[in-house]
Design a protein around this motif. Structure first.
Motif: not given
Ligand SMILES: Cc1cc2nc3c(=O)[nH]c(=O)nc-3n(C[C@H](O)[C@H](O)[C@H](O)COP(=O)(O)OP(=O)(O)OC[C@H]3O[C@@H](n4cnc5c(N)ncnc54)[C@H](O)[C@@H]3O)c2cc1C
Lengths: 84, 566
Positions: B327, B330-331, B369, B375, B378
């Motif tokens: 989470y 990736s962001k 993502g 995400r 998650c």
């Protein structure tokens, strides 16, 4: 052999009944709890309650194996005996 | 020399050659041409075969080199730096299938797959069905018992290498009833399976990762022996949910290699570009954005590093940390790519010229993502765990062992059998914050200590909000506000990870505070850094750029460039 000491079984039946919004008398302790619509999150909550009440660590998969109240009581008894 | 980078990374760099050399068959030019053709880079696949990349995915007991996940990730970062499609399409998808197999069944089936991988074979992970996305339990593909056999029926779609893989790992329904024990993992050996009932579906074309062979297969009454089931029948979801904790951690961690190249490309472009009578890179705003991206790359790798070490050291809590890494990292990567795109302006949009690799990296990084697991999924997987984590660990729990944060410390073997469906409230990472504040701090760290105290106040407030949440209402129907709690919690895990990496660092740059102050600042807001922090990171960034070192935690000398320059 009786499944589970009455203490553990009575306590567990009450917990499960509370989550399922039923009375303890309505729960057949020999049937898988999923038959009463016990979902995976409620099973997780029940197992957390058991751990808190008896100071045990339950294997996480336990809640996935459709146990009955009787079956789960037996497992708790076993773990309590081991812990002694 | 850092021990979290294995020496063989240099061998791999040498095999892949100088990316800037236009005659290099695995160079940037060739990578871009293959992308335009939506093909895998053949010369790249050959080089990875020569290197024996698949051995990175195979545990040592089966003859492979998968002893430390941080080593695997460093090797894969070197591939991602060149071509993320090569990383996924040659190898990473076999790794995803592999971890399921090693988790499910130590035995003859695992040994056979290992032999196939070690000789250059592929194993596709056929979990996904278009109709069900992240909802794995919705899987419709069936494996029905028929005497001593299983009959396979159904479709698997958008699966990497499904057509050319020697083996398929299929998630199949083995029981029509709803529930967590209704699926199994079935290993389909293409060579010994009759092809008559198997139909190839047309390839799925994609925006990024264009070379990756995304395919589908339709099975109609295909017969496989019942022994093809891995582990006990009905254990499919359990095995997958445990094993995928490894890949949810490792795949986003590998992807930082792409951001490294993107940042390098931006610096090169902006250094050579004259605007308003000076080099574009000297415009204070440009400089500030570049330094921010550098801090983000370090932050992403610090969060990943702790998540990776947790797989080895506290696998029982990895259900939480793997979701957090996926989470958070990736962001950070996606946002950093977007900010670099703004700096490149039109040059991020051009498919030719010296910055052309950027638009490819931007497209190739996007799946970090949503691919593998969304995400939001998650967040959802962490949600029901929050009450127990809050009650049992955050303020009073056992703190993590120091080795969780000491990047150069040895790591014990991966224990697939110690991965767990949930953490049972054990969170040694979050608990390490209160423990750290109990220890004495150097007086020069007064500013950091203040930040850590603010974080502990936030953790305390979050514990108050989470401890009382009704666990039973934190499933798919959880209120959107609950997702914000997961977001706050994961942000804290990331900040604690960075702080602890710094406290346990031996490398002079990582043991110093500027990178950490920058990382902590950026985890809250996207505003400029304090002047002294920015200056220190700016010096380091340009120094690494000019001396051809990587921008991540390892600051690894990119061997080949160095040798060429001599
Ligand atoms: C390059 C690439 C390679 C791939 N390779 C493979 C492969 O080798 N094998 C394989 O099996 N699959 C593969 N896939 C498929 C991939 O796994 C799917 O994209 C993935 O399963 C997600 O499906 P979906 O995006 O359709 O999401 P959906 O599940 O339809 O989700 C859509 C959106 O709904 C929301 N959502 C979903 N779940 C939740 C939740 N629990 N809580 C809150 N919100 C939620 C999220 O916003 C999410 O983005 C690949 C995909 C790509 C792009």
């Amino acid at each position: 052999m009786t499944p589970g000491t009455t203490d553990v079984r009575t306590w567990l039946t009450e917990r499960v009944a509370t989550y399922l919004r039923r009375t303890p008398e309505e729960i057949d302790t020999s049937l898988p709890m999923t038959d009463y619509g016990l979902d995976s999150l409620t099973a997780l909550a029940v197992s957390a309650d058991i751990e808190d009440e008896f100071g045990l660590v339950l294997p996480p998969e336990i809640t996935w194996d459709n146990p009955s109240v009787d079956g789960l009581s037996r497992i708790i008894d076993g773990l309590l005996a081991e812990a002694k | 020399m850092t021990t979290f980078v294995p020496r063989r990374v240099d061998d791999l760099e040498r095999l892949l050659g100088d990316p800037a050399d236009p005659t290099n068959p695995v160079g940037t030019r060739a990578v871009l041409e293959a992308d335009e053709r939506a093909e895998m880079l053949e010369a790249g696949e050959k080089a990875l075969h020569v290197f024996g990349l698949n051995a990175e995915f195979v545990p040592p007991e089966y003859g492979g080199r998968l002893t430390r996940v941080d080593h695997l990730v460093e090797v894969m970062r070197a591939v991602h730096r060149r071509d993320p499609a090569l990383a996924l399409g040659y190898g990473a998808s076999s790794f995803i299938a592999g971890v399921n197999i090693w988790t499910a069944s130590p035995g003859e089936q695992a040994a056979r797959v290992a032999r196939s991988l070690l000789s250059g074979g592929r194993v596709a992970v056929a979990f996904h069905e278009l109709a069900h996305g992240n909802d794995m339990a919705g899987t419709e593909f069936t494996a029905a018992a028929d005497g001593a056999d299983l009959l396979l029926n159904g479709r698997k779609e958008v699966v990497t290498n499904i057509r050319r893989a020697q083996d398929l790992l299929v998630l199949a329904r083995t029981d029509p009833r709803p529930g967590p024990r209704s699926h199994s993992l079935v290993l389909v050996d293409r060579a010994s399976t009759p092809g008559a009932g198997i139909r190839d579906l047309p390839r799925f074309l994609s925006v990024g990762m264009r070379g990756v062979q995304l395919g589908g297969l339709e099975f109609t009454g295909v017969r496989v022996p019942a022994t093809a089931v891995l582990g006990p029948t009905g254990a499919g979801l359990e095995i997958a949910l445990k094993a995928l904790q490894i890949t949810r951690t490792a795949l986003p961690a590998m992807a930082t290699g792409g951001l490294d190249t993107a940042l390098r490309t931006a610096i090169a472009h902006l250094s050579s570009r004259t605007l308003y009578g000076g080099a574009a890179i000297d415009i204070p705003h440009v400089r500030s954005v570049l330094v921010g991206v550098f801090a983000d790359l370090l932050r992403a790798e610090a969060i990943s590093a702790v998540g990776i070490r947790a797989l080895h050291l506290v696998p029982g809590s990895a259900s939480v940390y793997s979701a957090a890494v996926k989470y958070a990292v990736s962001k950070v990567l996606l946002d950093a790519m977007d900010r670099l795109a703004e700096l490149l302006g039109a040059h991020f949009y051009l498919r030719g010229g010296p910055t052309a690799i950027f638009q490819k990296l931007l497209r190739d990084l996007a799946p970090v993502g949503f691919g593998h697991i969304a995400r939001a999924a998650c967040q959802m997987s962490v949600l029901p765990q929050l009450p127990l984590l809050a009650r049992r660990s955050w303020l009073t729990g056992d703190s993590a062992p120091a080795d969780l944060f000491a990047l150069d410390a040895a790591l014990p073997a991966l224990r697939y059998d110690r991965l767990a469906l949930h953490a049972a409230g054990r969170d040694p990472l979050a608990a390490s914050l209160a423990a750290a504040l109990d220890e004495p701090w150097d007086s020069s760290d007064r500013q950091l200590r203040a930040v850590a105290e603010t974080d502990l106040a936030e953790l305390t407030s979050l514990a108050g909000a989470c401890a009382a949440l009704p666990m039973t209402e934190l499933g798919v129907d959880a209120p959107p506000e609950a997702y914000d709690l997961a977001d706050r919690y994961i942000a804290l895990l990331g900040r604690i990870s960075c702080l602890q990496v710094r406290r346990h660092a031996t490398d002079p740059f990582l043991a110093d505070s500027p990178w950490l102050l920058a990382a902590l600042h950026r985890s809250h807001r996207n505003t400029p850094l304090a002047g002294a922090v920015e200056d220190a990171l700016h010096r380091e960034l340009l120094d690494r750029f000019h001396s051809h070192r990587s921008f991540g935690l390892a600051a690894r000398t990119l061997t080949l460039r160095e040798e060429n320059a001599r």
